[in-house]
Design a protein around this motif. Structure first.
Motif, mmCIF file in Angstrom:
data_model
loop_
_atom_site.group_PDB
_atom_site.id
_atom_site.type_symbol
_atom_site.label_atom_id
_atom_site.label_comp_id
_atom_site.label_asym_id
_atom_site.label_seq_id
_atom_site.Cartn_x
_atom_site.Cartn_y
_atom_site.Cartn_z
ATOM 1 N N UNK A 153 0.832 -1.212 0.000
ATOM 2 C CA UNK A 153 0.000 0.000 0.000
ATOM 3 C C UNK A 153 0.861 1.255 0.000
ATOM 4 N N UNK A 154 1.940 1.242 0.781
ATOM 5 C CA UNK A 154 2.814 2.416 0.860
ATOM 6 C C UNK A 154 3.467 2.711 -0.489
ATOM 7 N N UNK A 155 3.995 1.678 -1.119
ATOM 8 C CA UNK A 155 4.653 1.897 -2.412
ATOM 9 C C UNK A 155 3.659 2.320 -3.482
ATOM 10 N N UNK A 156 2.444 1.786 -3.404
ATOM 11 C CA UNK A 156 1.444 2.130 -4.417
ATOM 12 C C UNK A 156 0.877 3.525 -4.198
ATOM 13 N N UNK A 157 0.402 3.797 -2.967
ATOM 14 C CA UNK A 157 -0.277 5.063 -2.692
ATOM 15 C C UNK A 157 0.701 6.220 -2.551
ATOM 16 N N UNK A 158 1.751 5.994 -1.750
ATOM 17 C CA UNK A 158 2.708 7.074 -1.523
ATOM 18 C C UNK A 158 3.709 7.181 -2.674
ATOM 19 N N UNK A 159 4.284 6.032 -3.033
ATOM 20 C CA UNK A 159 5.374 6.043 -4.004
ATOM 21 C C UNK A 159 4.961 6.280 -5.440
ATOM 22 N N UNK A 160 3.679 6.056 -5.756
ATOM 23 C CA UNK A 160 3.226 6.278 -7.127
ATOM 24 C C UNK A 160 2.157 7.372 -7.212
ATOM 25 N N UNK A 161 1.072 7.215 -6.462
ATOM 26 C CA UNK A 161 -0.043 8.167 -6.592
ATOM 27 C C UNK A 161 0.367 9.566 -6.119
ATOM 28 N N UNK A 162 0.827 9.665 -4.869
ATOM 29 C CA UNK A 162 1.212 10.974 -4.336
ATOM 30 C C UNK A 162 2.445 11.506 -5.062
ATOM 31 N N UNK A 163 3.390 10.610 -5.355
ATOM 32 C CA UNK A 163 4.604 11.046 -6.056
ATOM 33 C C UNK A 163 4.281 11.634 -7.424
ATOM 34 N N UNK A 164 3.293 11.077 -8.107
ATOM 35 C CA UNK A 164 2.904 11.598 -9.413
ATOM 36 C C UNK A 164 2.152 12.917 -9.274
ATOM 37 N N UNK A 165 1.268 12.989 -8.274
ATOM 38 C CA UNK A 165 0.492 14.219 -8.076
ATOM 39 C C UNK A 165 1.390 15.394 -7.713
ATOM 40 N N UNK A 166 2.411 15.132 -6.854
ATOM 41 C CA UNK A 166 3.316 16.194 -6.403
ATOM 42 C C UNK A 166 4.710 15.945 -6.987
ATOM 43 N N UNK A 167 4.765 15.888 -8.281
ATOM 44 C CA UNK A 167 5.989 15.569 -9.005
ATOM 45 C C UNK A 167 7.100 16.567 -8.677
ATOM 46 N N UNK A 168 8.232 16.043 -8.178
ATOM 47 C CA UNK A 168 9.340 16.916 -7.764
ATOM 48 C C UNK A 168 10.642 16.137 -7.817
ATOM 49 N N UNK A 169 11.764 16.864 -7.823
ATOM 50 C CA UNK A 169 13.070 16.218 -8.007
ATOM 51 C C UNK A 169 13.921 16.218 -6.743
ATOM 52 N N UNK A 170 13.701 17.158 -5.819
ATOM 53 C CA UNK A 170 14.539 17.259 -4.628
ATOM 54 C C UNK A 170 15.719 18.188 -4.846
ATOM 55 N N UNK A 171 16.328 18.658 -3.760
ATOM 56 C CA UNK A 171 17.447 19.610 -3.869
ATOM 57 C C UNK A 171 18.622 19.090 -4.684
ATOM 58 N N UNK A 172 18.839 17.781 -4.651
ATOM 59 C CA UNK A 172 20.008 17.213 -5.320
ATOM 60 C C UNK A 172 19.931 17.385 -6.842
ATOM 61 N N UNK A 173 18.731 17.546 -7.381
ATOM 62 C CA UNK A 173 18.538 17.731 -8.820
ATOM 63 C C UNK A 173 17.895 19.089 -9.131
ATOM 64 N N UNK A 174 18.164 20.068 -8.301
ATOM 65 C CA UNK A 174 17.554 21.379 -8.484
ATOM 66 C C UNK A 174 17.769 21.974 -9.855
ATOM 67 N N UNK A 176 17.626 20.581 -12.644
ATOM 68 C CA UNK A 176 16.715 20.028 -13.650
ATOM 69 C C UNK A 176 15.420 20.824 -13.755
ATOM 70 N N UNK A 177 15.132 21.618 -12.713
ATOM 71 C CA UNK A 177 13.905 22.419 -12.726
ATOM 72 C C UNK A 177 14.228 23.914 -12.643
ATOM 73 N N UNK A 178 15.414 24.278 -13.127
ATOM 74 C CA UNK A 178 15.794 25.687 -13.193
ATOM 75 C C UNK A 178 16.335 26.278 -11.916
ATOM 76 N N UNK A 179 16.670 25.428 -10.946
ATOM 77 C CA UNK A 179 17.218 25.912 -9.687
ATOM 78 C C UNK A 179 18.684 25.579 -9.544
ATOM 79 N N UNK A 180 19.121 25.447 -8.295
ATOM 80 C CA UNK A 180 20.518 25.142 -8.006
ATOM 81 C C UNK A 180 20.596 23.790 -7.299
ATOM 82 N N UNK A 181 21.484 22.937 -7.772
ATOM 83 C CA UNK A 181 21.626 21.601 -7.179
ATOM 84 C C UNK A 181 22.376 21.679 -5.864
ATOM 85 N N UNK A 182 22.052 20.735 -4.977
ATOM 86 C CA UNK A 182 22.733 20.645 -3.698
ATOM 87 C C UNK A 182 23.196 19.214 -3.499
#
Length: 310
Positions: A153-174, A176-182
């Motif tokens: 349930x965690x991998x399906x609901x959190x790892x796919x559904x929520x992850x897709x709805x709130x699509x983001x890369x994290x500071x390490x890949x900043x 890729x979305x026009x920011x600064x990587x950390x």
């Protein structure tokens, strides 16, 4: 999974092969255990050792096969919903912690501790594989049921559904979305894994562990699941959770809010699994009682017929 794949260069179906191998190992060990129990007439002997062994093997295989395919599915998130939420999560973190948590952590934690955090973060995947195997083989039925229900349930609901709805890369890949990587300089595992993920994103590959997704942190989610699932081992699971939660931010993989959402989500899933397990237990008990009732009626009829025959 990401860190493991980055260092061994795993092709797409390596973990599926591993899933089948480990599930077969579960079946063999279960068979040997029940055979020994039968031969020596121990109390744990069971009339259905093969069925139980295959069932446990199927659980392990399903969990590992799902994990193997998860990276492939996650790599499609930006195709379904392009990355958009990083600015939102950066602002939320800044409000909650009066600054960017991944920068604040390096002001608090000495730099010589970073490689240790990086290494523990790398151990997350071996720990996950070992936990799936051990729970599938040795855990009590109630614990086993709740763990695998919560895991999937965690991998399906959190790892796919929520992850897709709130699509983001994290500071390490900043970047890729026009920011600064950390990315800390003294974190070799994080450097190797991020390079592997970046390569997959740039080449639009769909290999094991190559998907990029920050919200929520599944590393934190699984570490918190261990805390909930194994209360007698919290002397081990709580420090591991703390390392993963801090490391997810300290190494730049996640925003702090990613871990907070993961903890809340897993807690809700775990609580729901208890209610569902309780309902299942009541149904099993009702079926068992119904069976006793049928046998009681049958015994009564036999006794009545004997009395009549006299």
């Amino acid at each position: 999974m990401t860190l493991f794949a980055a260092h061994v260069g795993a092709p797409r179906f390596d973990l599926i092969v591993l899933a089948v191998t480990l599930s077969g190992l579960v079946a063999l060990l279960h068979g040997a255990r029940f055979l020994a129990a039968f031969v020596f007439r121990r109390a744990e002997a069971n009339s259905w050792p093969v069925v139980m062994a295959l069932w446990d093997g199927a659980l392990v295989s399903a969990a590992l096969a799902f994990s193997a395919s998860f990276g492939v599915l996650k790599s499609q998130i930006p195709t379904v919903n392009p990355f958009w939420a990083d600015d939102l999560f950066t602002q939320m973190d800044t409000v909650l912690f009066f600054g960017k948590p991944w920068e604040l952590s390096h002001k608090i934690i000495p730099s010589f501790v970073t490689p240790a955090i990086d290494f523990v973060y790398f151990l997350w995947l071996p720990m996950l594989l070992a936990t799936i195997l051990i729970v599938g083989m040795f855990a009590p039925e109630e614990t086993k049921r709740r763990f695998f229900v919560s895991y999937l349930a965690a991998w399906s609901l959190l790892g796919l559904v929520i992850a897709t709805a709130f699509s983001s890369v994290g500071p390490i890949f900043g970047d890729l979305v026009g920011g600064q990587s950390f990315l800390p300089a003294n974190a070799p595992f994080a450097h190797a894994a991020s390079a592997y993920l970046r390569e997959g994103y740039v080449n639009r590959a769909a290999n094991v562990g190559q998907g990029i997704s920050a919200m929520p942190s599944m590393h934190v989610a699984m570490a918190w699941l261990y805390v909930l699932c194994f209360p007698k081992l919290r002397i081990l699971t709580v420090p591991f959770f703390a390392f993963i939660a801090v490391g997810s931010v300290h190494l730049g993989w996640h925003y702090a809010i990613d871990g907070i959402v993961a903890v809340i989500g897993v807690a809700a899933i775990w609580s729901s699994s208890r209610r569902r397990s309780s309902e299942a237990e009541r149904d099993n008990h009702r079926v068992a009682m119904d069976g006793h009732g049928v046998r009681a009626v049958h015994a009564f009829r036999i006794t009545l017929n004997r009395l009549r025959s006299r």
